[in-house]
Design a protein around this motif. Sequence first.
Motif, mmCIF file in Angstrom:
data_model
loop_
_atom_site.group_PDB
_atom_site.id
_atom_site.type_symbol
_atom_site.label_atom_id
_atom_site.label_comp_id
_atom_site.label_asym_id
_atom_site.label_seq_id
_atom_site.Cartn_x
_atom_site.Cartn_y
_atom_site.Cartn_z
ATOM 1 N N GLU A 138 0.829 -1.202 0.000
ATOM 2 C CA GLU A 138 0.000 0.000 0.000
ATOM 3 C C GLU A 138 0.869 1.259 0.000
ATOM 4 N N ASN A 139 0.580 2.130 -0.962
ATOM 5 C CA ASN A 139 1.279 3.403 -1.126
ATOM 6 C C ASN A 139 2.765 3.238 -1.422
ATOM 7 N N CYS A 140 3.131 2.092 -2.003
ATOM 8 C CA CYS A 140 4.533 1.874 -2.357
ATOM 9 C C CYS A 140 4.923 2.772 -3.536
ATOM 10 N N ARG A 141 6.227 2.940 -3.697
ATOM 11 C CA ARG A 141 6.777 3.751 -4.787
ATOM 12 C C ARG A 141 7.790 2.857 -5.512
ATOM 13 N N ALA A 142 7.375 2.323 -6.645
ATOM 14 C CA ALA A 142 8.121 1.228 -7.270
ATOM 15 C C ALA A 142 8.802 1.631 -8.571
ATOM 16 N N VAL A 143 10.008 1.132 -8.758
ATOM 17 C CA VAL A 143 10.716 1.175 -10.042
ATOM 18 C C VAL A 143 10.631 -0.224 -10.628
ATOM 19 N N ILE A 144 10.100 -0.339 -11.843
ATOM 20 C CA ILE A 144 9.924 -1.636 -12.492
ATOM 21 C C ILE A 144 10.732 -1.655 -13.778
ATOM 22 N N THR A 145 11.697 -2.551 -13.891
ATOM 23 C CA THR A 145 12.472 -2.654 -15.125
ATOM 24 C C THR A 145 11.830 -3.664 -16.077
ATOM 25 N N GLY A 146 12.106 -3.483 -17.359
ATOM 26 C CA GLY A 146 11.481 -4.349 -18.355
ATOM 27 C C GLY A 146 9.978 -4.215 -18.346
ATOM 28 N N ALA A 147 9.496 -2.973 -18.151
ATOM 29 C CA ALA A 147 8.069 -2.743 -17.899
ATOM 30 C C ALA A 147 7.241 -2.536 -19.159
ATOM 31 N N ALA A 182 21.282 6.574 -16.493
ATOM 32 C CA ALA A 182 20.141 7.396 -16.918
ATOM 33 C C ALA A 182 18.937 7.200 -15.998
ATOM 34 N N VAL A 183 18.743 5.981 -15.506
ATOM 35 C CA VAL A 183 17.629 5.714 -14.587
ATOM 36 C C VAL A 183 17.821 6.487 -13.286
ATOM 37 N N LEU A 184 19.027 6.455 -12.751
ATOM 38 C CA LEU A 184 19.306 7.165 -11.500
ATOM 39 C C LEU A 184 19.153 8.666 -11.687
ATOM 40 N N GLU A 185 19.623 9.174 -12.821
ATOM 41 C CA GLU A 185 19.503 10.606 -13.101
ATOM 42 C C GLU A 185 18.037 11.007 -13.268
ATOM 43 N N PHE A 186 17.243 10.111 -13.856
ATOM 44 C CA PHE A 186 15.816 10.376 -14.038
ATOM 45 C C PHE A 186 15.126 10.498 -12.677
ATOM 46 N N LEU A 187 15.445 9.606 -11.766
ATOM 47 C CA LEU A 187 14.856 9.662 -10.425
ATOM 48 C C LEU A 187 15.232 10.964 -9.725
ATOM 49 N N ASP A 188 16.509 11.324 -9.822
ATOM 50 C CA ASP A 188 16.975 12.540 -9.151
ATOM 51 C C ASP A 188 16.347 13.790 -9.768
ATOM 52 N N LEU A 194 12.163 11.819 -7.308
ATOM 53 C CA LEU A 194 11.429 10.593 -6.978
ATOM 54 C C LEU A 194 12.213 9.762 -5.977
ATOM 55 N N LYS A 195 11.532 9.308 -4.937
ATOM 56 C CA LYS A 195 12.180 8.530 -3.877
ATOM 57 C C LYS A 195 11.458 7.187 -3.725
ATOM 58 N N PRO A 196 11.879 6.178 -4.485
ATOM 59 C CA PRO A 196 11.208 4.871 -4.443
ATOM 60 C C PRO A 196 11.516 4.101 -3.165
ATOM 61 N N ASN A 197 10.670 3.133 -2.878
ATOM 62 C CA ASN A 197 10.975 2.201 -1.787
ATOM 63 C C ASN A 197 10.850 0.747 -2.241
ATOM 64 N N LEU A 198 10.665 0.544 -3.546
ATOM 65 C CA LEU A 198 10.575 -0.811 -4.099
ATOM 66 C C LEU A 198 11.251 -0.862 -5.457
#
Length: 268
Positions: A8-17, A75-81, A85-89
């Motif tokens: 619930e209310n997770c913040r997810a990064v999904i690769t190969g999405a 590029a993924v890390l730079e995109f988050l920054d 965005l602060k994911p937890n999953l």
Amino acid sequence: MANGFPLENCRAVITGASSGLGAEFARQLAPHADLLVLVARRADALEEVKKGLAGQKTRIFCCAADLATDSGRVAVLEFLDANGLKPNLLVNNAGMGDYGCFASSSTDKTRAQIELNITTLTMLTHAMLPRLEKPAGVLNVSSLAGTLPMPNLAVYGASKAYVTSFSEALTVELAPQSITVSCVCPGPTPTNFSKTARRPDGTDTNREGQELLRIPPSRVVSEALHALRTARSCVYPGTGVSIASRVFRLMPRSLMRMILRRRHAKES
């Protein structure tokens, strides 16, 4: 047993999405998540997945990046920054295979397979761990293929054995840091995997017996997310796959090699 990861209310990064299991992870997480970051090479395919999630409460971001390269992972890390965005999953789903014997494999495809299945999963996890807000989760997609040697799919099987072992080690290491790590090891699943694994000349793999193990992506993902919620370190989704995994892991290696030789002889 360690506490599981709450969805619930997770913040997810999904690769190969952009398709297959990755898109299914997005669909099943969307009703629960506060944020989804969808990562894959094809921007247009990611946008299609995003459109399919219209109406969900979650915020959805698309990040087009080639994860088989160092620059793509950065590029993924730079995109988050850049987007704060602060994911937890982290869902490490990106992967690929190659049907056919190792000796005749393409050097470029073999290298890309190792980069994506092993290096990307390892280094992206390493880079993301300090960024994940606790409590956090890491879900790695491995395969039943990781439980046995796979003639004509040798690098893929070996790479997934790495993913399973790596995941189970992290389960122990990271639990004291409130990071739940789970690994899902599906058997044959109807996705685009076979299309990309097939070689340009049409070389395929022996599919004998796969019907007994085949389950839909929806079940793979639902069992994977349940494993994460309940802190199960490794799950083999589906009754047939679960039984097969036990048989493969307990079978004497000499007997396994004999069976594999006979199976391989039928393909030659």
